[in-house]
Write an enzyme that holds these catalytic residues in place. Sequence first.
Site, PDB file in Angstrom:
ATOM      1  N   GLY A 130      12.568   5.561  -8.071  1.00  0.00           N
ATOM      2  CA  GLY A 130      13.699   5.648  -8.988  1.00  0.00           C
ATOM      3  C   GLY A 130      14.608   4.442  -8.892  1.00  0.00           C
ATOM      4  O   GLY A 130      14.153   3.296  -8.852  1.00  0.00           O
ATOM      5  N   TYR A 171     -13.560  -2.985  10.812  1.00  0.00           N
ATOM      6  CA  TYR A 171     -12.220  -2.398  10.787  1.00  0.00           C
ATOM      7  C   TYR A 171     -11.542  -2.536  12.153  1.00  0.00           C
ATOM      8  O   TYR A 171     -10.366  -2.910  12.246  1.00  0.00           O
ATOM      9  CB  TYR A 171     -12.342  -0.927  10.386  1.00  0.00           C
ATOM     10  CG  TYR A 171     -11.046  -0.207  10.163  1.00  0.00           C
ATOM     11  CD1 TYR A 171     -10.333  -0.369   8.976  1.00  0.00           C
ATOM     12  CD2 TYR A 171     -10.543   0.667  11.122  1.00  0.00           C
ATOM     13  CE1 TYR A 171      -9.145   0.319   8.756  1.00  0.00           C
ATOM     14  CE2 TYR A 171      -9.359   1.360  10.912  1.00  0.00           C
ATOM     15  CZ  TYR A 171      -8.668   1.181   9.728  1.00  0.00           C
ATOM     16  OH  TYR A 171      -7.494   1.863   9.518  1.00  0.00           O
ATOM     17  N   ALA A 172     -12.297  -2.253  13.220  1.00  0.00           N
ATOM     18  CA  ALA A 172     -11.738  -2.355  14.572  1.00  0.00           C
ATOM     19  C   ALA A 172     -11.361  -3.793  14.902  1.00  0.00           C
ATOM     20  O   ALA A 172     -10.325  -4.048  15.529  1.00  0.00           O
ATOM     21  CB  ALA A 172     -12.741  -1.818  15.594  1.00  0.00           C
ATOM     22  N   ALA A 173     -12.191  -4.744  14.471  1.00  0.00           N
ATOM     23  CA  ALA A 173     -11.884  -6.157  14.724  1.00  0.00           C
ATOM     24  C   ALA A 173     -10.595  -6.565  14.028  1.00  0.00           C
ATOM     25  O   ALA A 173      -9.754  -7.273  14.601  1.00  0.00           O
ATOM     26  CB  ALA A 173     -13.038  -7.037  14.258  1.00  0.00           C
ATOM     27  N   ALA A 174     -10.426  -6.119  12.784  1.00  0.00           N
ATOM     28  CA  ALA A 174      -9.208  -6.452  12.039  1.00  0.00           C
ATOM     29  C   ALA A 174      -7.985  -5.821  12.689  1.00  0.00           C
ATOM     30  O   ALA A 174      -6.942  -6.475  12.851  1.00  0.00           O
ATOM     31  CB  ALA A 174      -9.343  -5.997  10.590  1.00  0.00           C
ATOM     32  N   LYS A 175      -8.095  -4.556  13.068  1.00  0.00           N
ATOM     33  CA  LYS A 175      -6.949  -3.861  13.650  1.00  0.00           C
ATOM     34  C   LYS A 175      -6.615  -4.392  15.049  1.00  0.00           C
ATOM     35  O   LYS A 175      -5.439  -4.446  15.437  1.00  0.00           O
ATOM     36  CB  LYS A 175      -7.203  -2.351  13.682  1.00  0.00           C
ATOM     37  CG  LYS A 175      -7.299  -1.707  12.300  1.00  0.00           C
ATOM     38  CD  LYS A 175      -6.019  -1.886  11.495  1.00  0.00           C
ATOM     39  CE  LYS A 175      -6.053  -1.119  10.182  1.00  0.00           C
ATOM     40  NZ  LYS A 175      -4.806  -1.288   9.398  1.00  0.00           N
ATOM     41  N   ASN A 190       1.155  -2.412   5.363  1.00  0.00           N
ATOM     42  CA  ASN A 190       0.435  -1.145   5.438  1.00  0.00           C
ATOM     43  C   ASN A 190      -0.881  -1.164   4.666  1.00  0.00           C
ATOM     44  O   ASN A 190      -1.784  -0.398   4.976  1.00  0.00           O
ATOM     45  CB  ASN A 190       1.330  -0.011   4.918  1.00  0.00           C
ATOM     46  CG  ASN A 190       0.582   1.300   4.788  1.00  0.00           C
ATOM     47  OD1 ASN A 190       0.200   1.901   5.792  1.00  0.00           O
ATOM     48  ND2 ASN A 190       0.341   1.743   3.550  1.00  0.00           N
ATOM     49  N   THR A 192       2.925  -2.509  20.632  1.00  0.00           N
ATOM     50  CA  THR A 192       2.136  -1.602  19.797  1.00  0.00           C
ATOM     51  C   THR A 192       2.534  -0.180  20.157  1.00  0.00           C
ATOM     52  O   THR A 192       2.367   0.244  21.311  1.00  0.00           O
ATOM     53  CB  THR A 192       0.631  -1.799  20.021  1.00  0.00           C
ATOM     54  OG1 THR A 192       0.271  -3.137  19.663  1.00  0.00           O
ATOM     55  CG2 THR A 192      -0.172  -0.824  19.167  1.00  0.00           C
ATOM     56  N   GLY A 230       0.809  -1.213   0.000  1.00  0.00           N
ATOM     57  CA  GLY A 230       0.000   0.000   0.000  1.00  0.00           C
ATOM     58  C   GLY A 230       0.836   1.254   0.000  1.00  0.00           C
ATOM     59  O   GLY A 230       0.611   2.179   0.788  1.00  0.00           O
TER      60      GLY A 230
END
Length: 244
Positions: free
Chosen positions: A50, A151-155, A86, A234, A12
Amino acid sequence: MSFEGKIALVTGASRGIGRAIAETLVARGAKVIGTATSENGAKNISDYLGANGKGLMLNVTDPASIESVLENIRAEFGEVDILVNNAGITRDNLLMRMKDDEWNDIIETNLSSVFRLSKAVMRAMMKKRCGRIITIGSVVGTMGNAGQANYAAAKAGLIGFSKSLAREVASRGITVNVVAPGFIETDMTRALSDDQRAGILAQVPAGRLGGAQEIASAVAFLASDEASYITGETLHVNGGMYMV
């Protein structure tokens, strides 16, 4: 803090935090392979890197695509020393309205991809008895957020995954950590109304949004030799919005 001779893979990496990470690692001597979901995105990465790296197209939910990218990297650069997970997406909705595909897409892209990529680079890192795996989490993974149960569950899952993997590979000189951003200045936040922006800033003791470079600097530290005794952690970069 030099990464001379190191090969880094940043998923990403076409814009925002991913691009800042890729450019920071390059500036400190690494060869960086950045990935995007489209050929045009991969070309843009190649253009800004580059001679210091290359952009490649990658579907992080497809094991065959992951293996193809890693074979390409091995052939041209060597084995990956630093993996930065990412890549991520959002599919926000209240749980009562959330469709199965909105849940599954987030888990596959934001969590299962980290399992697949980490596993794919692990054998070479273990042979070298050295490696860095850094995953971009989110403050939401610790504090939760209405409309972002997927999203919170994944994070949150990334944190448990990283702690467990860190315990498995620490004796081989490999560290596994998470960087959890708070609100970061992006194209999306720049498009907010003044009232929306004020509402966000009211939650941040530092009184401002973070910059992508501040996340990149945290990643660079965890990727460095100076952080060799830090694993399973973390690192929250959120201006005091959430203090653990």
